[in-house]
Design a protein around this motif. Structure first.
Motif, short mmCIF file in Angstrom:
data_model
loop_
_atom_site.label_atom_id
_atom_site.label_comp_id
_atom_site.label_asym_id
_atom_site.label_seq_id
_atom_site.Cartn_x
_atom_site.Cartn_y
_atom_site.Cartn_z
N ASN A 119 10.56 37.76 21.30
CA ASN A 119 11.97 37.45 21.09
C ASN A 119 12.81 38.72 21.20
N ALA A 120 14.08 38.59 20.93
CA ALA A 120 15.00 39.72 21.08
C ALA A 120 14.66 40.87 20.13
N ASP A 121 13.97 40.58 19.04
CA ASP A 121 13.57 41.62 18.08
C ASP A 121 12.22 42.24 18.42
N GLY A 122 11.63 41.80 19.53
CA GLY A 122 10.35 42.35 19.95
C GLY A 122 9.15 41.72 19.27
N GLU A 123 9.38 40.67 18.46
CA GLU A 123 8.28 39.99 17.78
C GLU A 123 7.67 38.92 18.68
N HIS A 124 6.37 38.71 18.52
CA HIS A 124 5.67 37.74 19.36
C HIS A 124 5.99 36.31 18.95
N VAL A 125 6.03 35.44 19.95
CA VAL A 125 6.30 34.02 19.73
C VAL A 125 5.29 33.22 20.54
N ALA A 126 4.58 32.31 19.88
CA ALA A 126 3.63 31.41 20.55
C ALA A 126 4.33 30.08 20.80
N VAL A 127 4.22 29.59 22.03
CA VAL A 127 4.92 28.36 22.42
C VAL A 127 3.90 27.30 22.83
N GLU A 128 3.97 26.15 22.19
CA GLU A 128 3.14 24.99 22.57
C GLU A 128 4.05 23.99 23.26
N ILE A 129 3.63 23.53 24.45
CA ILE A 129 4.47 22.67 25.28
C ILE A 129 3.83 21.29 25.43
N GLY B 147 17.38 37.35 25.20
CA GLY B 147 16.51 38.48 24.90
C GLY B 147 15.03 38.17 24.89
N TYR B 148 14.66 36.92 25.16
CA TYR B 148 13.24 36.57 25.20
C TYR B 148 12.60 37.11 26.48
N SER B 149 11.35 37.54 26.37
CA SER B 149 10.61 38.04 27.54
C SER B 149 9.19 37.49 27.52
N LEU B 150 8.65 37.21 28.68
CA LEU B 150 7.31 36.63 28.81
C LEU B 150 6.24 37.69 28.64
N VAL B 151 5.22 37.38 27.86
CA VAL B 151 4.02 38.22 27.78
C VAL B 151 2.95 37.66 28.70
N ARG B 152 2.64 36.36 28.52
CA ARG B 152 1.61 35.75 29.37
C ARG B 152 1.59 34.24 29.19
N ARG B 153 1.29 33.53 30.27
CA ARG B 153 0.97 32.11 30.18
C ARG B 153 -0.51 31.96 29.86
N GLU B 154 -0.88 30.86 29.18
CA GLU B 154 -2.28 30.58 28.84
C GLU B 154 -2.92 31.78 28.15
N TYR B 155 -2.28 32.25 27.10
CA TYR B 155 -2.80 33.41 26.36
C TYR B 155 -4.09 33.00 25.64
N PRO B 156 -5.22 33.68 25.91
CA PRO B 156 -6.51 33.22 25.37
C PRO B 156 -6.67 33.50 23.88
N THR B 157 -7.25 32.53 23.17
CA THR B 157 -7.68 32.72 21.78
C THR B 157 -9.09 32.14 21.64
N ALA B 158 -9.67 32.34 20.48
CA ALA B 158 -11.04 31.84 20.24
C ALA B 158 -11.11 30.32 20.20
N ILE B 159 -9.97 29.66 20.01
CA ILE B 159 -9.96 28.19 19.90
C ILE B 159 -9.20 27.54 21.06
N GLY B 160 -8.94 28.30 22.10
CA GLY B 160 -8.26 27.75 23.26
C GLY B 160 -7.01 28.55 23.60
N PRO B 161 -6.48 28.35 24.81
CA PRO B 161 -5.32 29.14 25.24
C PRO B 161 -4.00 28.62 24.69
#
Length: 230
Positions: free
Chosen positions: A149-159, A128-142
């Protein structure tokens, strides 16, 4: 960037209380507003710190007659009213320098490819996971990957290729910032790597961050050794 080497004591006032007795330390004030206190050991990790947004107030301590006694007080306060109270007895050295805009970390080939592959197969993180964006920009870096996730909540992934404590700290800073955005919150964290060090896993799980070990060959698909015409 402002660097101050000073003899100081530090008191943290907030959910808990902590005290650093008088000693020589490095005070670092960054352009993003963060303030950290360092000793001449512990590698990169500060003794105490406060992340932005904060306010920094500097004042001189006076005696009963209103005369200065040569001691400064820095009060660093965040939006939760937590404070770092830095009492400076003497300043040995001080300098300020504008570092400009940092281009950010350039990932090596494998790490960049892991990000691409995980984005293409985002359901590796769960059904149920779906992609929003790669390299999502923030004030301190992407952020490497922002997804839902399957519940529609956002998940930030550090690789990372090899996941250490520094990677967990980096993701923690992203999560702290992203969760201030009402349109995104709540934002959960996933620390993904080919190998995760035990100390990093312990720290991540203590902070509610899920750890995922990535199989690079599995993600890219192991090519068959059989001969074929096409």
């Amino acid at each position: 960037m402002r660097l101050v080497i000073a003899r100081c004591s530090v008191d943290y006032i907030g959910r808990l209380e902590a005290h650093l007795p008088m000693a020589d330390r490095l005070l670092m004030v960054k352009a993003d507003g963060s303030v950290s206190i360092h000793a001449d050991d512990r590698a990169y990790k500060p003794l105490n710190w406060m992340t932005p947004p904060v306010t920094l107030t500097e004042q001189e301590i006076t005696d009963e007659d209103g005369e200065g006694i040569g001691v400064q007080l820095w009060i660093v306060e965040n939006s939760k009213k937590e404070q770092l109270r830095i009492t400076i007895e003497a300043i040995h050295s001080e300098m300020s320098y504008d570092l400009g805009v940092d281009p950010g970390l350039v990932k090596d080939g494998v790490e960049a490819h892991l990000q691409q592959l995980l984005a293409e197969h985002i359901d590796t993180l769960g059904e149920g996971y779906s992609l929003v964006r790669r390299e999502y920009p923030t004030a301190i870096g992407p952020v490497d990957i922002l997804c839902r996730n399957a519940d529609g909540e956002h998940v930030a992934v550090e690789i990372k290729r090899r996941g250490g404590i520094d990677g967990v700290e980096q993701l923690t800073r992203y999560l702290d910032l992203l969760n201030r955005d009402e349109l995104l919150a709540p934002v959960h964290g996933v620390f993904a790597a080919q190998e995760i060090k035990p100390q990093a896993r312990t720290l991540a799980e203590d902070r509610g961050i899920r750890c995922v070990v990535l199989d690079y060959d599995d993600l890219r698909g192991i090519e068959s050794n059989e001969l074929r015409l096409f």
